[in-house]
Motif scaffolding. Structure first.
Motif, PDB file in Angstrom:
ATOM      1  N   ALA A 101      43.431  44.327  22.068  1.00 26.81           N
ATOM      2  CA  ALA A 101      42.479  45.582  22.393  1.00 26.81           C
ATOM      3  C   ALA A 101      41.885  45.666  23.757  1.00 26.81           C
ATOM      4  O   ALA A 101      41.541  46.946  24.228  1.00 26.81           O
ATOM      5  N   PHE A 102      41.814  44.494  24.419  1.00 25.39           N
ATOM      6  CA  PHE A 102      41.102  44.578  25.845  1.00 25.39           C
ATOM      7  C   PHE A 102      42.288  45.565  26.745  1.00 25.39           C
ATOM      8  O   PHE A 102      41.978  46.366  27.632  1.00 25.39           O
ATOM      9  N   CYS A 103      43.741  45.200  26.491  1.00 26.62           N
ATOM     10  CA  CYS A 103      44.860  45.645  27.124  1.00 26.62           C
ATOM     11  C   CYS A 103      44.668  47.077  26.846  1.00 26.62           C
ATOM     12  O   CYS A 103      45.026  48.006  27.817  1.00 26.62           O
ATOM     13  N   ALA A 104      44.606  47.506  25.458  1.00 25.57           N
ATOM     14  CA  ALA A 104      44.442  48.849  25.212  1.00 25.57           C
ATOM     15  C   ALA A 104      43.432  49.527  25.660  1.00 25.57           C
ATOM     16  O   ALA A 104      43.516  50.920  26.118  1.00 25.57           O
ATOM     17  N   TYR A 144      36.934  41.464  29.940  1.00 26.99           N
ATOM     18  CA  TYR A 144      38.117  40.736  30.040  1.00 26.99           C
ATOM     19  C   TYR A 144      38.238  39.619  30.528  1.00 26.99           C
ATOM     20  O   TYR A 144      38.869  38.617  30.262  1.00 26.99           O
ATOM     21  N   ALA A 145      37.746  39.641  31.965  1.00 29.71           N
ATOM     22  CA  ALA A 145      37.720  38.493  32.855  1.00 29.71           C
ATOM     23  C   ALA A 145      37.060  37.390  32.268  1.00 29.71           C
ATOM     24  O   ALA A 145      37.197  36.042  32.320  1.00 29.71           O
ATOM     25  N   ARG A 146      35.796  37.564  31.624  1.00 27.98           N
ATOM     26  CA  ARG A 146      34.969  36.447  30.912  1.00 27.98           C
ATOM     27  C   ARG A 146      35.816  35.874  29.738  1.00 27.98           C
ATOM     28  O   ARG A 146      35.889  34.643  29.583  1.00 27.98           O
ATOM     29  N   PHE A 147      36.716  36.777  28.898  1.00 24.87           N
ATOM     30  CA  PHE A 147      37.294  36.642  27.858  1.00 24.87           C
ATOM     31  C   PHE A 147      38.519  35.498  28.354  1.00 24.87           C
ATOM     32  O   PHE A 147      38.541  34.484  27.607  1.00 24.87           O
ATOM     33  N   LEU A 148      39.176  35.732  29.369  1.00 22.82           N
ATOM     34  CA  LEU A 148      40.144  34.968  29.999  1.00 22.82           C
ATOM     35  C   LEU A 148      39.602  33.748  30.484  1.00 22.82           C
ATOM     36  O   LEU A 148      40.146  32.431  30.193  1.00 22.82           O
ATOM     37  N   ALA A 149      38.437  33.740  30.829  1.00 21.85           N
ATOM     38  CA  ALA A 149      37.872  32.407  31.669  1.00 21.85           C
ATOM     39  C   ALA A 149      37.257  31.431  30.366  1.00 21.85           C
ATOM     40  O   ALA A 149      37.670  30.162  30.567  1.00 21.85           O
ATOM     41  N   GLY A 164      39.056  31.040  27.810  1.00 22.58           N
ATOM     42  CA  GLY A 164      39.829  30.806  27.288  1.00 22.58           C
ATOM     43  C   GLY A 164      40.828  29.864  28.055  1.00 22.58           C
ATOM     44  O   GLY A 164      41.957  29.394  27.684  1.00 22.58           O
ATOM     45  N   GLY A 165      40.193  29.375  29.129  1.00 21.53           N
ATOM     46  CA  GLY A 165      41.107  28.493  29.889  1.00 21.53           C
ATOM     47  C   GLY A 165      41.885  29.042  31.003  1.00 21.53           C
ATOM     48  O   GLY A 165      42.798  28.262  31.552  1.00 21.53           O
ATOM     49  N   ARG A 166      41.658  30.492  31.199  1.00 26.38           N
ATOM     50  CA  ARG A 166      42.878  31.029  31.836  1.00 26.38           C
ATOM     51  C   ARG A 166      42.033  31.669  32.921  1.00 26.38           C
ATOM     52  O   ARG A 166      42.248  32.845  33.453  1.00 26.38           O
ATOM     53  N   GLU A 167      41.676  30.691  33.819  1.00 26.10           N
ATOM     54  CA  GLU A 167      40.801  31.327  34.999  1.00 26.10           C
ATOM     55  C   GLU A 167      41.322  32.030  36.022  1.00 26.10           C
ATOM     56  O   GLU A 167      40.889  32.810  36.678  1.00 26.10           O
ATOM     57  N   VAL A 168      42.658  31.520  36.294  1.00 28.09           N
ATOM     58  CA  VAL A 168      43.501  32.041  37.343  1.00 28.09           C
ATOM     59  C   VAL A 168      43.846  33.674  36.970  1.00 28.09           C
ATOM     60  O   VAL A 168      43.638  34.579  37.860  1.00 28.09           O
ATOM     61  N   GLU A 169      43.998  33.812  35.730  1.00 21.26           N
ATOM     62  CA  GLU A 169      44.273  35.353  35.472  1.00 21.26           C
ATOM     63  C   GLU A 169      43.064  36.199  35.385  1.00 21.26           C
ATOM     64  O   GLU A 169      43.042  37.200  35.897  1.00 21.26           O
ATOM     65  N   ALA A 170      41.951  35.408  34.871  1.00 22.95           N
ATOM     66  CA  ALA A 170      40.679  35.997  35.063  1.00 22.95           C
ATOM     67  C   ALA A 170      40.345  36.610  36.572  1.00 22.95           C
ATOM     68  O   ALA A 170      39.764  37.493  36.962  1.00 22.95           O
ATOM     69  N   LEU A 171      40.464  35.539  37.461  1.00 27.93           N
ATOM     70  CA  LEU A 171      40.311  35.875  38.767  1.00 27.93           C
ATOM     71  C   LEU A 171      41.185  37.049  39.309  1.00 27.93           C
ATOM     72  O   LEU A 171      40.858  37.772  40.430  1.00 27.93           O
ATOM     73  N   ASN A 172      42.613  37.008  39.072  1.00 24.54           N
ATOM     74  CA  ASN A 172      43.460  37.961  39.343  1.00 24.54           C
ATOM     75  C   ASN A 172      42.895  39.242  38.971  1.00 24.54           C
ATOM     76  O   ASN A 172      43.064  40.276  39.876  1.00 24.54           O
ATOM     77  N   SER A 173      42.551  39.414  37.834  1.00 28.09           N
ATOM     78  CA  SER A 173      42.172  40.540  37.267  1.00 28.09           C
ATOM     79  C   SER A 173      40.943  41.117  37.861  1.00 28.09           C
ATOM     80  O   SER A 173      40.772  42.411  38.292  1.00 28.09           O
ATOM     81  N   LEU A 174      39.999  40.386  38.186  1.00 26.20           N
ATOM     82  CA  LEU A 174      38.788  40.743  39.101  1.00 26.20           C
ATOM     83  C   LEU A 174      39.194  41.177  40.516  1.00 26.20           C
ATOM     84  O   LEU A 174      38.662  42.050  40.927  1.00 26.20           O
ATOM     85  N   HIS A 175      40.180  40.462  41.074  1.00 30.31           N
ATOM     86  CA  HIS A 175      40.403  40.818  42.349  1.00 30.31           C
ATOM     87  C   HIS A 175      41.088  42.167  42.574  1.00 30.31           C
ATOM     88  O   HIS A 175      40.859  43.060  43.485  1.00 30.31           O
ATOM     89  N   GLN A 176      42.127  42.229  41.387  1.00 31.64           N
ATOM     90  CA  GLN A 176      42.752  43.717  41.538  1.00 31.64           C
ATOM     91  C   GLN A 176      41.641  44.760  41.251  1.00 31.64           C
ATOM     92  O   GLN A 176      41.816  45.845  41.913  1.00 31.64           O
ATOM     93  N   HIS A 177      40.721  44.465  40.348  1.00 30.33           N
ATOM     94  CA  HIS A 177      39.787  45.757  40.164  1.00 30.33           C
ATOM     95  C   HIS A 177      38.608  45.806  41.608  1.00 30.33           C
ATOM     96  O   HIS A 177      38.644  46.835  41.823  1.00 30.33           O
ATOM     97  N   MET A 178      38.523  44.590  42.181  1.00 29.19           N
ATOM     98  CA  MET A 178      37.650  44.677  43.363  1.00 29.19           C
ATOM     99  C   MET A 178      38.395  45.315  44.619  1.00 29.19           C
ATOM    100  O   MET A 178      37.826  46.330  45.467  1.00 29.19           O
ATOM    101  N   LEU A 179      39.618  45.233  44.569  1.00 29.00           N
ATOM    102  CA  LEU A 179      40.246  46.158  45.630  1.00 29.00           C
ATOM    103  C   LEU A 179      40.207  47.457  45.597  1.00 29.00           C
ATOM    104  O   LEU A 179      40.009  48.132  46.460  1.00 29.00           O
ATOM    105  N   SER A 180      39.982  48.150  44.294  1.00 27.68           N
ATOM    106  CA  SER A 180      39.786  49.556  44.253  1.00 27.68           C
ATOM    107  C   SER A 180      38.359  49.825  44.459  1.00 27.68           C
ATOM    108  O   SER A 180      38.120  50.980  44.640  1.00 27.68           O
TER     109      SER A 180
END
Length: 292
Positions: free
Chosen positions: A97-100, A115-120, A122-138
């Motif tokens: 649902a988040f991806c949709a 979504y970043a909170r959800f990933l973090a 769930g122990g997926r901090e690297v994915e969470a930070l990558n997601s935030l970084h991509q959004h931060m670039l925009s």
């Protein structure tokens, strides 16, 4: 009517209307399912909220003779569905649902943050930070994105170097935001730079006041600066925060700082006596030398 109720945040009122004989007898449009599901989410009726958001998504391309809330075509329905599913511990479905939601609205800030909170979580901090970084670039102008990224990085000792770099960039853009300043001071202290951390801690005040005071004490003792004499007001809480900082320094292997603190526990006793007694007992029990 429900539009007005949602505008005034009368979510219980919305649920009452949606459960009325009129609403049940006539059937709901996608917009009404959206209002109902949003109200269920706000009132923590997560199972019903998920059901209503699914109905909204199924009907949102259907024609309606009543006014349409344009939010049903954006990220909102899938985002709210994801939040309901997270609360129901249906994590795989929540991620879909988040991806949709991000497909519906790629730049939706609220979705990226949740979504970043959800990933973090769930122990997926690297994915969470990558997601935030991509959004931060925009959109680097949003302090909430920077703050959440700093929070996730600082919560994991393995990411201290990343946290130091992240908070450095955050300060360039949002150096007047107390939360950003606190994260920068934290990263500097944990990474062995009390000299730069100390002035930042002294700038801060507010709800983390006791944590800040404990951090100031640690910075001053590490820099061999004069310490305030006599016990602090609210000393018990400051004691607890001091021990918390000591543990964080241990977690990031800041051995130089730990050794200095161990050697100078006696001078800390007037300020944080309970913390000193606790640390002395721990050192004695572990067989460690206080001035090792």
């Amino acid at each position: 009517f429900c539009t007005h109720l949602v505008t005034t945040k009368d979510y219980l009122g919305v649920t009452r209307v949606m459960r009325s004989p009129l609403a049940r007898g006539s059937g709901l449009t996608a917009t009404l399912h959206w209002f109902y599901g949003l109200s269920c989410l706000e009132t923590k009726q997560f199972a019903e909220g998920a059901s209503q958001m699914r109905h909204c998504l199924a009907k949102r391309k259907s024609k309606a003779l009543s006014p349409v809330d344009k939010n049903i075509f954006k990220a909102g329905p899938n985002h709210c569905l994801a939040l309901c599913l997270v609360a129901l511990k249906q994590l795989e479905a929540a991620e879909k649902a988040f991806c949709a939601a991000l497909q519906d609205e790629p730049n939706a800030r609220a979705v990226h943050l949740d979504y970043a909170r959800f990933l973090a979580e769930g122990g997926r901090e690297v994915e969470a930070l990558n997601s935030l970084h991509q959004h931060m670039l925009s959109d680097p102008s949003d302090p909430q994105v920077w703050h959440l990224g700093g929070q996730i990085a600082l919560n994991n000792p393995e990411f201290l170097e990343f946290a130091t770099d992240w908070t450095s960039e955050a300060m360039k853009l949002h150096g007047k935001q107390p939360g950003i300043v606190e994260q920068r001071a934290t990263a500097l202290l944990l990474s062995g730079n009390p000299e730069d951390a100390l002035p930042l801690w002294k700038r801060l005040n507010g709800p983390t006041k006791d944590s800040r005071r404990a951090a100031v004490i640690i910075c001053e003792i590490l820099l061999d600066q004069p310490l305030e004499k006599g016990p602090l007001s609210g000393a018990r809480t400051v004691d607890q925060e001091f021990v918390g900082w000591y543990r964080r320094l241990l977690a990031v292997n800041a051995w130089q700082a730990i050794q200095i603190l161990n050697r100078r526990l006696a001078s800390l006793c007037p300020l944080v006596p309970e913390a000193v007694r606790l640390l002395e007992r721990a050192l004695a029990e572990s067989g460690a030398e206080m001035i090792k």
